[in-house]
Structures are given as C-alpha cells and as structure tokens.
Design a protein around this motif. Structure first.
Motif, PDB file in Angstrom:
ATOM      1  N   ARG A 109      -0.388 134.253-115.488  1.00 12.76           N
ATOM      2  CA  ARG A 109      -0.689 132.828-115.299  1.00 12.76           C
ATOM      3  C   ARG A 109      -0.219 132.362-113.927  1.00 12.76           C
ATOM      4  N   THR A 110       0.997 132.751-113.562  1.00 13.03           N
ATOM      5  CA  THR A 110       1.536 132.384-112.252  1.00 13.03           C
ATOM      6  C   THR A 110       0.729 133.029-111.141  1.00 13.03           C
ATOM      7  N   ALA A 111       0.345 134.291-111.342  1.00 12.26           N
ATOM      8  CA  ALA A 111      -0.415 135.008-110.321  1.00 12.26           C
ATOM      9  C   ALA A 111      -1.747 134.334-110.031  1.00 12.26           C
ATOM     10  N   ALA A 112      -2.392 133.758-111.056  1.00 16.06           N
ATOM     11  CA  ALA A 112      -3.641 133.037-110.824  1.00 16.06           C
ATOM     12  C   ALA A 112      -3.403 131.814-109.953  1.00 16.06           C
ATOM     13  N   GLY A 113      -2.261 131.165-110.146  1.00 13.58           N
ATOM     14  CA  GLY A 113      -1.911 130.020-109.304  1.00 13.58           C
ATOM     15  C   GLY A 113      -1.601 130.413-107.871  1.00 13.58           C
ATOM     16  N   PHE A 114      -1.187 131.663-107.666  1.00  8.40           N
ATOM     17  CA  PHE A 114      -0.903 132.177-106.324  1.00  8.40           C
ATOM     18  C   PHE A 114      -2.159 132.140-105.469  1.00  8.40           C
ATOM     19  N   GLY A 115      -3.238 132.751-105.971  1.00  6.45           N
ATOM     20  CA  GLY A 115      -4.555 132.669-105.380  1.00  6.45           C
ATOM     21  C   GLY A 115      -4.614 132.750-103.864  1.00  6.45           C
ATOM     22  N   TRP A 116      -5.573 132.032-103.286  1.00  5.01           N
ATOM     23  CA  TRP A 116      -5.721 131.948-101.838  1.00  5.01           C
ATOM     24  C   TRP A 116      -4.706 130.992-101.222  1.00  5.01           C
ATOM     25  N   GLY A 117      -4.276 129.993-101.991  1.00  2.56           N
ATOM     26  CA  GLY A 117      -3.444 128.934-101.424  1.00  2.56           C
ATOM     27  C   GLY A 117      -2.113 129.402-100.879  1.00  2.56           C
ATOM     28  N   THR A 118      -1.475 130.357-101.562  1.00  3.54           N
ATOM     29  CA  THR A 118      -0.148 130.788-101.134  1.00  3.54           C
ATOM     30  C   THR A 118      -0.195 131.570 -99.824  1.00  3.54           C
ATOM     31  N   PRO A 119      -1.050 132.597 -99.700  1.00  2.74           N
ATOM     32  CA  PRO A 119      -1.124 133.252 -98.386  1.00  2.74           C
ATOM     33  C   PRO A 119      -1.646 132.328 -97.293  1.00  2.74           C
ATOM     34  N   THR A 120      -2.517 131.379 -97.645  1.00  4.13           N
ATOM     35  CA  THR A 120      -2.980 130.413 -96.644  1.00  4.13           C
ATOM     36  C   THR A 120      -1.822 129.589 -96.120  1.00  4.13           C
ATOM     37  N   ALA A 121      -1.003 129.050 -97.019  1.00  2.00           N
ATOM     38  CA  ALA A 121       0.148 128.246 -96.598  1.00  2.00           C
ATOM     39  C   ALA A 121       1.102 129.075 -95.744  1.00  2.00           C
ATOM     40  N   HIS A 122       1.322 130.324 -96.138  1.00  3.27           N
ATOM     41  CA  HIS A 122       2.207 131.209 -95.378  1.00  3.27           C
ATOM     42  C   HIS A 122       1.652 131.442 -93.976  1.00  3.27           C
ATOM     43  N   ASP A 123       0.343 131.714 -93.867  1.00  2.70           N
ATOM     44  CA  ASP A 123      -0.281 131.962 -92.569  1.00  2.70           C
ATOM     45  C   ASP A 123      -0.268 130.711 -91.691  1.00  2.70           C
ATOM     46  N   LEU A 124      -0.530 129.559 -92.290  1.00  3.45           N
ATOM     47  CA  LEU A 124      -0.532 128.316 -91.514  1.00  3.45           C
ATOM     48  C   LEU A 124       0.804 128.105 -90.820  1.00  3.45           C
ATOM     49  N   VAL A 125       1.872 128.316 -91.558  1.00  4.02           N
ATOM     50  CA  VAL A 125       3.216 128.053 -91.032  1.00  4.02           C
ATOM     51  C   VAL A 125       3.687 129.149 -90.089  1.00  4.02           C
ATOM     52  N   ASN A 126       3.493 130.398 -90.487  1.00  3.56           N
ATOM     53  CA  ASN A 126       4.130 131.506 -89.768  1.00  3.56           C
ATOM     54  C   ASN A 126       3.244 132.192 -88.732  1.00  3.56           C
ATOM     55  N   ASP A 127       1.933 132.123 -88.900  1.00  5.69           N
ATOM     56  CA  ASP A 127       1.037 132.801 -87.967  1.00  5.69           C
ATOM     57  C   ASP A 127       0.323 131.797 -87.062  1.00  5.69           C
ATOM     58  N   ALA A 128      -0.392 130.837 -87.661  1.00  5.17           N
ATOM     59  CA  ALA A 128      -1.151 129.888 -86.851  1.00  5.17           C
ATOM     60  C   ALA A 128      -0.233 128.923 -86.098  1.00  5.17           C
ATOM     61  N   ALA A 129       0.706 128.289 -86.804  1.00  3.93           N
ATOM     62  CA  ALA A 129       1.583 127.289 -86.179  1.00  3.93           C
ATOM     63  C   ALA A 129       2.825 127.902 -85.550  1.00  3.93           C
ATOM     64  N   ARG A 130       3.276 129.021 -86.083  1.00  4.05           N
ATOM     65  CA  ARG A 130       4.505 129.674 -85.612  1.00  4.05           C
ATOM     66  C   ARG A 130       5.666 128.668 -85.554  1.00  4.05           C
ATOM     67  N   VAL A 131       5.937 128.075 -86.704  1.00  6.60           N
ATOM     68  CA  VAL A 131       7.026 127.102 -86.789  1.00  6.60           C
ATOM     69  C   VAL A 131       8.350 127.762 -86.414  1.00  6.60           C
ATOM     70  N   ARG A 132       9.112 127.091 -85.558  1.00  7.60           N
ATOM     71  CA  ARG A 132      10.389 127.616 -85.070  1.00  7.60           C
ATOM     72  C   ARG A 132      11.539 126.785 -85.626  1.00  7.60           C
ATOM     73  N   PRO A 133      12.734 127.378 -85.685  1.00  7.52           N
ATOM     74  CA  PRO A 133      13.902 126.616 -86.151  1.00  7.52           C
ATOM     75  C   PRO A 133      14.088 125.333 -85.336  1.00  7.52           C
ATOM     76  N   GLY A 134      14.358 124.255 -86.046  1.00 10.38           N
ATOM     77  CA  GLY A 134      14.625 122.971 -85.404  1.00 10.38           C
ATOM     78  C   GLY A 134      13.410 122.119 -85.154  1.00 10.38           C
ATOM     79  N   GLU A 135      12.202 122.631 -85.409  1.00 12.47           N
ATOM     80  CA  GLU A 135      10.996 121.863 -85.111  1.00 12.47           C
ATOM     81  C   GLU A 135      10.672 120.863 -86.222  1.00 12.47           C
TER      82      GLU A 135
END
Length: 325
Positions: A109-135
């Motif tokens: 059930r949890t895995a279905a909620g993981f779906g596309w949204g979780t890797p998308t959120a991870h990529d947005l923050v860490n790959d596309a935006a490259r959020v840095r400490p303090g920002e």
C-alpha cells in the motif's frame, strides 16, 4: 483480466481485456495497489493525446508474475513498485524491468503511494535545484503528493527556510505538518511575502504564478518548472536578465527521463526508497478508492480537494468499492 478503461467520452468503466505479456527487458506485475496522480487528470482531459479506449494508470505496487527476454527469472515473485507509461489500473501491468523496483519489506500500500511523486520530489530538490545548506526554498502546491515530500527532501538537504503555497486554510494546516516554516494561501502570494526572495522555487503551476516566481528569485536563484496545473499560458523569459543576476530556469520532466535515461530515474527512486525505508521521509496516503470510484478520485484531485496521496485498491477487485480513509 479486469481493467479500468478510459473511454472516448472521458468516463471510466471496468471491462475485461487481454492480459499483457512482457517483452524484452520488461516484467509483468500482478497489481495490488495503484497510485493516482496528476497525469491522470491530464490524460482524461486530453492534454496527452492517447488513443481511446485506453487503460490508464502510471504507478503500481505488486508482485512480478512474469519476465520478458533478458530479465532474470529469479525476479518472478519479487515485491516491487512499478513506474509505467500506462496500464496500472488493471489486474496486471507491464513495466520496464529497470523501473520495477524491489521494495523489500515496505508495505505494498505504501509502495503504491511512492509512485512517481517520490522520485520526482527527490530529483527536484537534489538534481534540478541542487538545494544547498542554508538556502531558502519556496514550494507551490505544498499540500500535494510532491509538495509534502519535496519539503522533507529540502530539509534533509539543509535548507534553512522552506515556505509553501496552498489553495485553502485547511490545506495550509495539512502542509505545515511536513516541515514548512510558513505556509501561504494562494491569494496571499506574492504580496504576503513582503520583500522576501528565495534561492530555489519549485513551480508546477505556470502562468501568472510563474512570472511572479521569476521576480522572487534571489541572486543565483533557481526556478524549477515541473508542471502547468494552473494552465498552459506561455511565459516569456528574458535570458539576458537572468544572466545579469546569475539566475536560472530549469525544467524537470520525469516521463521523458523514464524514456531517455531510465537508469537515472531508477537510481533516484532507489535512493528515495532507502530514505523512506529508514524513516527519514514519510508518505501520507489520505484516500483509498475502489475501481468504480476512479472518476471521483481524479475529479477530486483536479478540483484541489485532495491532500497528500490517493491510491486505488486493485487487490480483491470483486469486493466492491474501497472505503475512504
């Protein structure tokens, strides 16, 4: 097998269809649950041209029931979350083997909620935006499936201030549970921010909101565009103006990434799954629907009446509508 069909009149119906067979590099997954996402609204309303009738659904959890050529037979029986191009609202779906990710002991059930949204959120923050400490980070659609995860990933990346924007007071209260330092209502944006500027802005909205976002970037800030839920009005960007302040506009398209570099998407998804398994981020599944309720679920998502993540129960198909919870 049974599947949900999106028909030419934009309605859904349950029907019998042939069971799909995995081709080379693919697996068949016996579906337990499927995730409901914004792509469902876009397909239903004709923003993605697909031939009708069509079996929708883009994310599912379940067990691998068969494998195609080139995929180890040892994967049969494996518990996975599968990212698909279509067909997840059915008893069996075919997916690329690379995007059928082992989930270990994570509940289906949890895995279905993981779906596309979780890797998308991870990529947005860490790959596309490259959020840095303090920002500082501003996230629109803060109460949705991506927004409630992006705030957590931004916190893990060291963001010092994270502000969300939502459509109602109830959604603001909900979003605040996930780590936002402040949540604004949509009508308060941008004036309610005073003179505040942001190092990173995540924008799935478009139109007028996107123009405001560009003006709210701090020097060297990054605006990350990943959708157009507010409409498809074109937004012109002055590249020379961005250059003078070191600002950037970046886009993220997970569907394209799955087709061009599936191994990159899979690597992101594995990292996100690991964080979820370790309890460093959490998913909130707020509604569960039965097959005959998919039309209601998609409309609620489009109307902004859904917080967190909604899923469809496929396991026990003949048991009637699922209870909402």
């Amino acid at each position: 097998m049974k599947a949900i069909i999106l028909d030419i009149d934009d309605t859904y119906r349950v029907d019998e269809v042939g069971e799909p067979v995995p081709g080379p590099g693919e697996v068949a997954v016996r579906v337990a649950f499927a995730g409901i996402q914004w792509g469902d609204t876009m397909v239903r309303d004709g923003h993605f041209a697909v031939p009708r009738p069509f079996v929708p659904g883009f994310e599912a959890s379940g067990h691998i029931s068969a494998v195609g050529a080139g995929v180890p037979r040892s994967r049969v029986g494996e518990r996975v979350v599968a990212l698909t191009t279509a067909g997840a609202y059915a008893e069996t779906v075919v997916a690329p083997a690379a995007l059928a990710l082992p989930i270990g002991d994570l509940p289906l059930r949890t895995a279905a909620g993981f779906g596309w949204g979780t890797p998308t959120a991870h990529d947005l923050v860490n790959d596309a935006a490259r959020v840095r400490p303090g920002e500082s980070v501003l996230i629109h659609a803060a109460a949705g499936g991506v927004g409630t995860l992006a705030v957590q990933f931004a916190g893990l990346a060291g963001a010092a201030r994270i502000v969300g924007v939502v459509g109602s007071a109830a959604r603001a209260e909900y979003a605040a549970r996930f780590g936002y330092h402040r949540v604004l209502l949509r009508e308060e944006f941008p004036d309610g921010l005073g003179e505040e500027r942001f190092d990173v802005i995540l924008d799935p909205v478009g139109g007028r909101t996107r123009r405001h976002n560009l003006r709210r970037l701090a020097p060297h800030g990054r605006l990350v565009v990943f959708g157009n839920i507010g409409g498809y009005e074109p937004v012109e960007v002055d590249a020379n103006g961005l250059l003078m302040d070191g600002k950037s506009l970046v886009t993220h398209n997970g569907d394209l990434l799955a087709r061009t570099h599936p191994e990159r998407l899979a690597a992101t998804a594995r990292r996100a799954l690991d964080l979820l398994a370790r309890g460093e981020v959490r998913l909130d599944i707020t509604a569960e629907y039965g097959p005959d309720e998919l039309g209601t679920a998609v409309q609620r998502l489009l109307d902004g009446r859904t917080n967190g993540k909604s899923i469809l129960r496929v396991e026990g198909w003949g048991d009637g509508a699922a209870a909402q919870r």
